[in-house]
Design an enzyme around this catalytic site. Structure first.
Site, mmCIF file in Angstrom:
data_model
loop_
_atom_site.group_PDB
_atom_site.id
_atom_site.type_symbol
_atom_site.label_atom_id
_atom_site.label_comp_id
_atom_site.label_asym_id
_atom_site.label_seq_id
_atom_site.Cartn_x
_atom_site.Cartn_y
_atom_site.Cartn_z
ATOM 1 N N SER A 189 0.830 -1.205 0.000
ATOM 2 C CA SER A 189 0.000 0.000 0.000
ATOM 3 C C SER A 189 0.870 1.262 0.000
ATOM 4 O O SER A 189 1.664 1.460 -0.925
ATOM 5 C CB SER A 189 -0.947 -0.071 1.196
ATOM 6 O OG SER A 189 -1.995 0.849 1.082
ATOM 7 N N ASP A 198 -9.423 -4.307 -5.183
ATOM 8 C CA ASP A 198 -8.833 -3.562 -4.072
ATOM 9 C C ASP A 198 -9.542 -2.219 -3.920
ATOM 10 O O ASP A 198 -9.563 -1.421 -4.855
ATOM 11 C CB ASP A 198 -7.347 -3.336 -4.338
ATOM 12 C CG ASP A 198 -6.583 -2.865 -3.105
ATOM 13 O OD1 ASP A 198 -7.140 -2.058 -2.337
ATOM 14 O OD2 ASP A 198 -5.432 -3.306 -2.932
ATOM 15 N N HIS A 221 -7.798 -5.721 0.124
ATOM 16 C CA HIS A 221 -6.617 -4.878 -0.037
ATOM 17 C C HIS A 221 -5.349 -5.707 0.065
ATOM 18 O O HIS A 221 -5.141 -6.403 1.062
ATOM 19 C CB HIS A 221 -6.645 -3.803 1.053
ATOM 20 C CG HIS A 221 -5.571 -2.777 0.951
ATOM 21 N ND1 HIS A 221 -5.178 -2.208 -0.237
ATOM 22 C CD2 HIS A 221 -4.783 -2.213 1.922
ATOM 23 C CE1 HIS A 221 -4.229 -1.319 -0.006
ATOM 24 N NE2 HIS A 221 -3.961 -1.319 1.287
#
Length: 565
Positions: A275, A503, A531
């Protein structure tokens, strides 16, 4: 759903560990401190959106009517972006680059019995090493076999603790990877144990997270409530950590990672970032391409995106995830508290949120009712992990029958609130401190108002809280420091980028974009919800990535897989 290969740890524990590591960032997404309320969830149409999350033109900033993208907020200058020399070869930085890490027992890391902890000293102001130091907290999960090197990890956020994340390493990485590598995590500057900024008391944080905009109030009044909170947070940060605030940008954190590389006696950095960690990793690779070793960037953030593009992309991503969650719920029949088609279920969810806005639900804690803001935080967190959807169904069913206890528990996981009322780490405020430096948005307030209205109308579940990013960051005491721009990392070896099609927080298109920008990259695609992919794909992504980490075998570009095979 196939869960894991024989070489990977318990999927349920892996899912929990991965989710907990990113949970603090889940509450706020980008700068989502503008409370909900004052929007009409029936309005579901709006202006078209590009794949990257912007409205209209190719750079995602939209068109102000003149045929040109509106101007971004004025930028300051990062102390770490452009340096006249390579610090690793500059005598002024020698004391930093010649450090040895004194590893010892960890004192305050949950599940850290297998870890060693240490510290690393870095310059607070990278272009002025005489201006003072910052001490970074480190943790290491030692290789269980013959070590071949160190793999530095970052769990995302920004604001996620790499020290805490390292305790989860045995549940995320394969046995082969943990046998070969020392897994090393660190809390980036300003985060948690690394001189973490403190801006609100625990009681103020409770109030902040529970605050819900008045549904009967106008959008202007609700915006002002969000601005007031951001100003209050900024004032607290300034009082406690004002000297540090200008130096929390990702260029500075990437420079810190090069000192860590040297302290680990590695000529090249082997790195795994999730991320926000992909943004940190891509920044490092652009600054130091010759020092890039085996790099994996999972669930990418697009470095060329403005703050408004990020907000819009996430508003769309969470809307799609909500629809996927509701479709899955409806497929369970009577176990689902919603009825009808997905559109019907989504309207029932919105009505539930509205009802809790108007009258918070009782919970097992008489002092903490479930407000609309807390209910939304809980549901938002569920979008990060489809393995938790059954838990979410049960919690929503109980709440829709009048008991908000289970949803409050999930909301507390999201914010890392502990049973004693304290908060673990400082991700709730660090995310704003870092994002407001890294990502400028459109300065024009009229454009911001139009864009906020579009997000609320087109993505009604969470879009109403994702507008006005630049307006909210305008309350921050430091201006943005970085121009949105592609990164190429020309000269680095092959970097592995991973994207998940469903996601919500880092839409798949961002991973595609980063892979295209990088001079040498391959893109792996996980067809699934939630995610990130590695550690939760059921083996398909792990089986492609592990040979790269262990042997340098580059995966096939364009590989696509799912948990079912």
């Amino acid at each position: 759903m196939r869960l894991g290969s024989p070489t990977h740890r318990s999927p349920a524990r892996r899912h929990f560990a991965r989710l907990a590591a990113a949970s603090a960032a889940a509450v706020l997404v980008v700068t989502g401190c503008v409370p909900q309320g004052g929007q009409d969830p029936e309005q579901t149409t709006g202006a078209g959106q590009s794949a990257g999350g912007g409205q209209g033109g190719g750079n995602g900033r939209g068109d102000d009517g003149s045929g040109e993208a509106p101007a971004l907020a004025d930028l300051g200058t990062s102390a770490a972006q452009d340096l006249p020399t390579d610090p690793a070869e500059d005598p002024d930085y020698a004391a930093y680059y010649e450090q040895d890490i004194a590893w010892g027992p960890c004192q305050d890391v949950e599940g850290g019995e297998e870890l060693e902890c240490g510290t690393l000293t870095v310059p607070m102001v990278w272009n002025d090493p005489s201006a003072g130091d910052i001490e970074l907290a480190l943790a290491k999960h030692g290789a269980t076999g013959e070590p071949t090197g160190s793999l530095v990890v970052n769990p995302g956020g920004p604001g996620g603790s790499g020290v805490d994340f390292t305790a989860s390493a045995p549940f995320i990485f394969s046995r082969e990877v943990t046998a070969a590598y020392d897994i090393v995590g660190f809390d980036p500057r300003g985060v948690a144990r690394s001189e973490g900024i403190e801006c609100l008391t625990d009681e103020e944080t409770d109030e902040y997270l529970a605050t819900t905009g008045d549904p009967a109030a106008g959008a202007e009044e609700n915006l002002q409530q969000g601005l007031d909170w951001m100003a209050r947070i900024a004032e607290g940060c300034q009082q406690d950590s004002g000297e540090l605030l200008p130096y929390l940008d990702t260029y500075s954190a990437a420079r810190d990672m090069d000192v860590l590389r040297a302290a680990l006696d590695s000529e090249q950095l082997d790195y795994f970032g999730y991320s926000y960690g992909t943004y940190l990793g891509a920044t490092y690779a652009d600054l130091y391409p010759q020092r890039v070793g085996r790099f994996v960037l999972d669930a990418a953030l697009d470095p060329s995106s403005t703050l408004d593009e990020i907000s819009a992309g996430q508003a769309e991503g969470f809307e799609r995830a909500t629809e996927a969650f509701l479709a899955d719920c409806l497929a369970q029949g009577e176990a689902c508290p919603f009825k009808g088609e997905v559109a019907d279920a989504k309207q029932q969810l919105h009505s539930f949120f509205d009802s809790v806005d108007a009258e918070p639900l009782e919970t097992a804690d008489p002092q903490r009712p479930l407000t609309g803001s807390l209910a939304r935080s809980a549901v938002l967190l569920l979008m990060y992990e489809d393995g938790f959807w059954p838990t979410g169904r049960d919690a929503l069913a109980a709440a829709m029958q009048g008991d908000g206890t289970a949803l409050l528990t999930i909301a507390d996981l999201s914010s890392e609130r502990q049973a004693d009322g304290s908060y673990k780490g400082n991700g709730i405020v660090a995310i704003n401190a870092i994002n407001c430096l890294d990502h400028p948005g459109v300065a024009d307030e009229d454009w911001q108002a139009e864009e906020a209205e579009r997000l609320a109308e087109q993505f009604p579940t969470f879009g109403p809280s994702m507008g006005y990013g630049a307006t909210v960051c305008g309350q921050w005491p430091v201006p943005p420091l970085r121009e949105p721009a592609p990164v190429s990392a020309e000269g680095a070896g092959t970097i592995v980028v991973i994207g998940t099609t469903g996601d919500p927080a880092t839409p798949y298109e961002w991973s595609q974009s980063l892979a295209e920008q990088l001079d040498d990259a391959v893109l792996l695609t996980f067809e699934g919800d939630g995610h990130t992919a590695y550690g939760r794909s059921g083996g398909c992504i792990e089986q492609a990535v592990d040979p790269y980490l262990l042997e340098g075998t580059v995966p096939e570009d364009g590989l696509t897989c799912s948990s079912g095979g």
